[in-house]
Design a protein around this motif. Sequence first.
Motif, mmCIF file in Angstrom:
data_model
loop_
_atom_site.group_PDB
_atom_site.id
_atom_site.type_symbol
_atom_site.label_atom_id
_atom_site.label_comp_id
_atom_site.label_asym_id
_atom_site.label_seq_id
_atom_site.Cartn_x
_atom_site.Cartn_y
_atom_site.Cartn_z
ATOM 1 N N HIS A 102 0.811 -1.214 0.000
ATOM 2 C CA HIS A 102 0.000 0.000 0.000
ATOM 3 C C HIS A 102 0.848 1.269 0.000
ATOM 4 O O HIS A 102 0.308 2.360 -0.204
ATOM 5 N N PHE A 103 2.157 1.149 0.222
ATOM 6 C CA PHE A 103 3.030 2.330 0.244
ATOM 7 C C PHE A 103 3.496 2.637 -1.182
ATOM 8 O O PHE A 103 4.642 2.390 -1.557
ATOM 9 N N THR A 104 2.600 3.171 -1.976
ATOM 10 C CA THR A 104 2.865 3.525 -3.374
ATOM 11 C C THR A 104 2.849 5.038 -3.519
ATOM 12 O O THR A 104 2.241 5.752 -2.698
ATOM 13 N N PRO A 105 3.507 5.575 -4.552
ATOM 14 C CA PRO A 105 3.457 7.040 -4.768
ATOM 15 C C PRO A 105 2.028 7.558 -4.915
ATOM 16 O O PRO A 105 1.723 8.670 -4.464
ATOM 17 N N GLU A 106 1.151 6.759 -5.541
ATOM 18 C CA GLU A 106 -0.230 7.214 -5.711
ATOM 19 C C GLU A 106 -0.943 7.350 -4.374
ATOM 20 O O GLU A 106 -1.627 8.349 -4.114
ATOM 21 N N ASN A 107 -0.774 6.359 -3.502
ATOM 22 C CA ASN A 107 -1.432 6.434 -2.197
ATOM 23 C C ASN A 107 -0.862 7.565 -1.338
ATOM 24 O O ASN A 107 -1.598 8.241 -0.604
ATOM 25 N N ILE A 108 0.448 7.765 -1.408
ATOM 26 C CA ILE A 108 1.052 8.865 -0.647
ATOM 27 C C ILE A 108 0.522 10.208 -1.133
ATOM 28 O O ILE A 108 0.231 11.117 -0.328
ATOM 29 N N LYS A 109 0.350 10.354 -2.453
ATOM 30 C CA LYS A 109 -0.194 11.594 -3.001
ATOM 31 C C LYS A 109 -1.640 11.792 -2.563
ATOM 32 O O LYS A 109 -2.058 12.910 -2.208
ATOM 33 N N LYS A 110 -2.430 10.715 -2.556
ATOM 34 C CA LYS A 110 -3.820 10.818 -2.104
ATOM 35 C C LYS A 110 -3.894 11.245 -0.640
ATOM 36 O O LYS A 110 -4.726 12.073 -0.261
ATOM 37 N N LEU A 111 -3.006 10.699 0.189
ATOM 38 C CA LEU A 111 -3.003 11.060 1.599
ATOM 39 C C LEU A 111 -2.668 12.530 1.782
ATOM 40 O O LEU A 111 -3.274 13.219 2.623
ATOM 41 N N GLU A 112 -1.710 13.045 1.002
ATOM 42 C CA GLU A 112 -1.355 14.458 1.106
ATOM 43 C C GLU A 112 -2.521 15.340 0.687
ATOM 44 O O GLU A 112 -2.769 16.397 1.301
ATOM 45 N N GLU A 113 -3.254 14.936 -0.340
ATOM 46 C CA GLU A 113 -4.417 15.718 -0.771
ATOM 47 C C GLU A 113 -5.505 15.735 0.295
ATOM 48 O O GLU A 113 -6.122 16.773 0.552
ATOM 49 N N ILE A 114 -5.734 14.595 0.941
ATOM 50 C CA ILE A 114 -6.741 14.544 2.010
ATOM 51 C C ILE A 114 -6.318 15.419 3.178
ATOM 52 O O ILE A 114 -7.142 16.125 3.782
ATOM 53 N N LYS A 115 -5.043 15.429 3.503
ATOM 54 C CA LYS A 115 -4.558 16.266 4.592
ATOM 55 C C LYS A 115 -4.709 17.749 4.264
ATOM 56 O O LYS A 115 -5.097 18.544 5.139
ATOM 57 N N GLU A 116 -4.452 18.136 3.011
ATOM 58 C CA GLU A 116 -4.615 19.537 2.628
ATOM 59 C C GLU A 116 -6.080 19.954 2.669
ATOM 60 O O GLU A 116 -6.412 21.059 3.125
ATOM 61 N N ASN A 117 -6.963 19.080 2.204
ATOM 62 C CA ASN A 117 -8.390 19.417 2.225
ATOM 63 C C ASN A 117 -8.922 19.497 3.656
ATOM 64 O O ASN A 117 -9.745 20.352 3.987
ATOM 65 N N ALA A 118 -8.454 18.601 4.514
ATOM 66 C CA ALA A 118 -8.930 18.614 5.899
ATOM 67 C C ALA A 118 -8.417 19.817 6.661
ATOM 68 O O ALA A 118 -9.071 20.313 7.584
ATOM 69 N N ALA A 119 -7.228 20.312 6.272
ATOM 70 C CA ALA A 119 -6.661 21.485 6.938
ATOM 71 C C ALA A 119 -7.216 22.784 6.395
ATOM 72 O O ALA A 119 -6.867 23.857 6.897
ATOM 73 N N GLU A 120 -8.062 22.731 5.361
ATOM 74 C CA GLU A 120 -8.700 23.909 4.753
ATOM 75 C C GLU A 120 -7.673 24.914 4.265
ATOM 76 O O GLU A 120 -7.793 26.121 4.485
#
Length: 245
Positions: free
Chosen positions: A23-41
Amino acid sequence: MAEAGQPKPLPTAFAPPPSLWKHFTPENIKKLEEIKENAAEGKSKKWTPAELRALDLPPELRYLVPPAIPTESYSVFGELQSLSTALPSLKDQGIEQLYPSESGQESPSKPSQPLNHAHYLLKISKSLLLNFLEFVGILSVSPEEFEPKVDDMRNLFINAHHLLNLYRPHQARESLILMMEEQVERTKEEIQQMDKTKAEIQGFMEQLRSGGIDVDSAVEPEPERKSDPAVEDSRLVWDLLDRDT
């Protein structure tokens, strides 16, 4: 941590990597960063593992979040390890203890004495030799009756190992004392070497004085230059040595 629907891996000496590594793929890491940015507004925020675990993440991204720090126990290669540094007793582990918890006391008013580890380790070692000879005899006569004697030997080994573990705090304390004593001895040797060098230099300077050389005023410092007195003293000594040679 095994995935849902998959059998639990068997503990082995050289266990394979956990299946979550895929599960530690570049795509999943990028998705996690996007979720963190959206959650931080849109605001820069340093996420903690606890805050990440509180987010509603897809199953494939939950493995990218560090697990909570264990407080009581943790698993290593399928074997449960305790975080407690207290050594559990043999009785708590359901094992027969072959030595007393204390060396015994003659009367209730007499304080108990510390356990003599060396004495009981020697007795257990002798018992192991005797049990091994009996084990060899059983194998030569009735090999099918080996199991009780193996259990006896296993119990003796466990008791010996537990006695050694009880001795670990004393071993650590004595090792620390030995290290500190060695450090003190090294410091004393360095001081003695410095005193010897100082005495040699002072003796050499006395020889120069007896030869009519004014050591104290041999080199006049330049008034316009200010330097460290220790540097000037060292330069004076080297000038005297060059002059003598």
